[in-house]
Motif scaffolding. Structure first.
Motif, PDB file in Angstrom:
ATOM      1  N   SER A  45       0.821  -1.214   0.000  1.00  0.00           N
ATOM      2  CA  SER A  45       0.000   0.000   0.000  1.00  0.00           C
ATOM      3  C   SER A  45       0.849   1.256   0.000  1.00  0.00           C
ATOM      4  O   SER A  45       0.617   2.171   0.794  1.00  0.00           O
ATOM      5  CB  SER A  45      -0.931  -0.025   1.220  1.00  0.00           C
ATOM      6  N   ARG A  46       1.856   1.307  -0.853  1.00  0.00           N
ATOM      7  CA  ARG A  46       2.729   2.480  -0.902  1.00  0.00           C
ATOM      8  C   ARG A  46       1.901   3.750  -1.123  1.00  0.00           C
ATOM      9  O   ARG A  46       1.076   3.810  -2.029  1.00  0.00           O
ATOM     10  CB  ARG A  46       3.741   2.361  -2.038  1.00  0.00           C
ATOM     11  N   GLY A  47       2.112   4.720  -0.253  1.00  0.00           N
ATOM     12  CA  GLY A  47       1.392   5.965  -0.375  1.00  0.00           C
ATOM     13  C   GLY A  47       0.336   6.191   0.679  1.00  0.00           C
ATOM     14  O   GLY A  47      -0.235   7.277   0.763  1.00  0.00           O
ATOM     15  N   ILE A  48       0.055   5.177   1.521  1.00  0.00           N
ATOM     16  CA  ILE A  48      -0.978   5.401   2.538  1.00  0.00           C
ATOM     17  C   ILE A  48      -0.531   6.440   3.563  1.00  0.00           C
ATOM     18  O   ILE A  48      -1.375   7.073   4.202  1.00  0.00           O
ATOM     19  CB  ILE A  48      -1.407   4.095   3.247  1.00  0.00           C
ATOM     20  N   GLY A  49       0.776   6.642   3.706  1.00  0.00           N
ATOM     21  CA  GLY A  49       1.244   7.694   4.600  1.00  0.00           C
ATOM     22  C   GLY A  49       0.806   9.063   4.114  1.00  0.00           C
ATOM     23  O   GLY A  49       0.456   9.939   4.921  1.00  0.00           O
ATOM     24  N   LEU A  50       0.830   9.264   2.810  1.00  0.00           N
ATOM     25  CA  LEU A  50       0.362  10.524   2.239  1.00  0.00           C
ATOM     26  C   LEU A  50      -1.138  10.684   2.442  1.00  0.00           C
ATOM     27  O   LEU A  50      -1.624  11.762   2.807  1.00  0.00           O
ATOM     28  CB  LEU A  50       0.710  10.585   0.757  1.00  0.00           C
ATOM     29  N   VAL A  51      -1.889   9.598   2.215  1.00  0.00           N
ATOM     30  CA  VAL A  51      -3.333   9.635   2.444  1.00  0.00           C
ATOM     31  C   VAL A  51      -3.626   9.983   3.901  1.00  0.00           C
ATOM     32  O   VAL A  51      -4.475  10.837   4.199  1.00  0.00           O
ATOM     33  CB  VAL A  51      -3.975   8.282   2.067  1.00  0.00           C
TER      34      VAL A  51
END
Length: 252
Positions: free
Chosen positions: A181-187
């Motif tokens: 789930s690369r990018g969930i930190g941005l979400v």
């Protein structure tokens, strides 16, 4: 905010819940290992991995240290031993196979970290290991041991062995975001800003991890423990049972 955000995934959040629920008692210590022969056998241009700002600690160390801080809280001091095992290496991959490259950063680093909450952790990162069979991370508590999944991934497996158990048992993950789930930190950051909450993959967390890495090497050079000047909050856990990309009970 800053990567990595893998600690927001199902595997590490399940581990966080187990620790918070007292499944292994009081955490006392941890071991973590990233052991590799180096990227020159597969990466088309591996030279940058051996220059300033790189090496095994700065390459994969952020995943392991961020996971440890997310599970155990911030560190208070660190020491370490580091070495450059070979000053020049041969590139094995195409298109530069046979080319020699210079090595200017440590290729084997052993860090010992004291956490404010009490545990002492050992992290070994290396580009000098041809084969090994250690776990990625183990957390040792008064009542058992928790085997943490690869912190460069989002899923499991999560395993536990409590006092008196004859063998390890696998724990089903309790959280969402088990896929890559690369990018969930941005979400999560965007939703935290909108709701006025504190983001979990914060700049303060990343800065603390960066200082841990820098001072691991400096401690080896100076031969002493070094106190951490940065401090971050232990990221808030994500409640269990939520769907992917949802981080709070209210749906935010």
């Amino acid at each position: 905010g800053c990567a990595p955000d893998t600690f927001l995934g199902a595997g590490l959040q399940t581990c966080r819940k187990l620790i918070d629920d007292g499944a292994i008692g009081e955490p006392l210590a941890a071991n973590a290992f990233f052991l590799s022969p180096g990227p020159e056998s597969w990466h088309p241009r591996p030279q940058s991995f051996y220059q300033r700002g790189a090496g095994p600690l700065f390459d994969l160390g952020p995943y392991y240290l961020t996971a440890l801080v997310a599970l155990l809280g911030p560190a208070r001091r660190v020491t370490g031993s580091a070495r450059i095992s070979r000053s020049r290496r041969e590139i094995k991959s195409q298109p530069l196979a046979g080319t020699m490259m210079d090595v200017v950063v440590p290729t084997h680093v052993a860090s010992v970290i004291d956490f404010h909450s009490g545990p002492v952790a050992t992290l070994v990162t290396s580009f000098d290991v041809q084969a090994a069979r250690p776990r990625n991370i183990e957390i040792y508590g008064t009542e058992g041991t928790l085997a943490v999944p690869d912190p460069n991934t989002f899923g499991g497996p999560v395993q536990i062995r409590r006092r008196g158990d004859k063998d390890w048992s696998e724990v089903p993950v309790t959280h969402a975001n088990a896929a890559q789930s690369r990018g969930i930190g941005l979400v999560e950051m965007v939703r935290a800003i909108r709701s006025g909450a504190t983001q979990r993959a914060s700049g303060e967390l990343a800065c603390h991890v960066l200082e841990l890495m820098e001072k691991s090497v400096l401690a080896s050079e100076s031969g002493r423990h070094l106190s951490l000047e940065t401090r971050c909050e232990r990221p808030a856990p994500i409640p269990a049972g939520l769907p992917d990309d949802v981080f709070e009970r209210d749906g935010v």
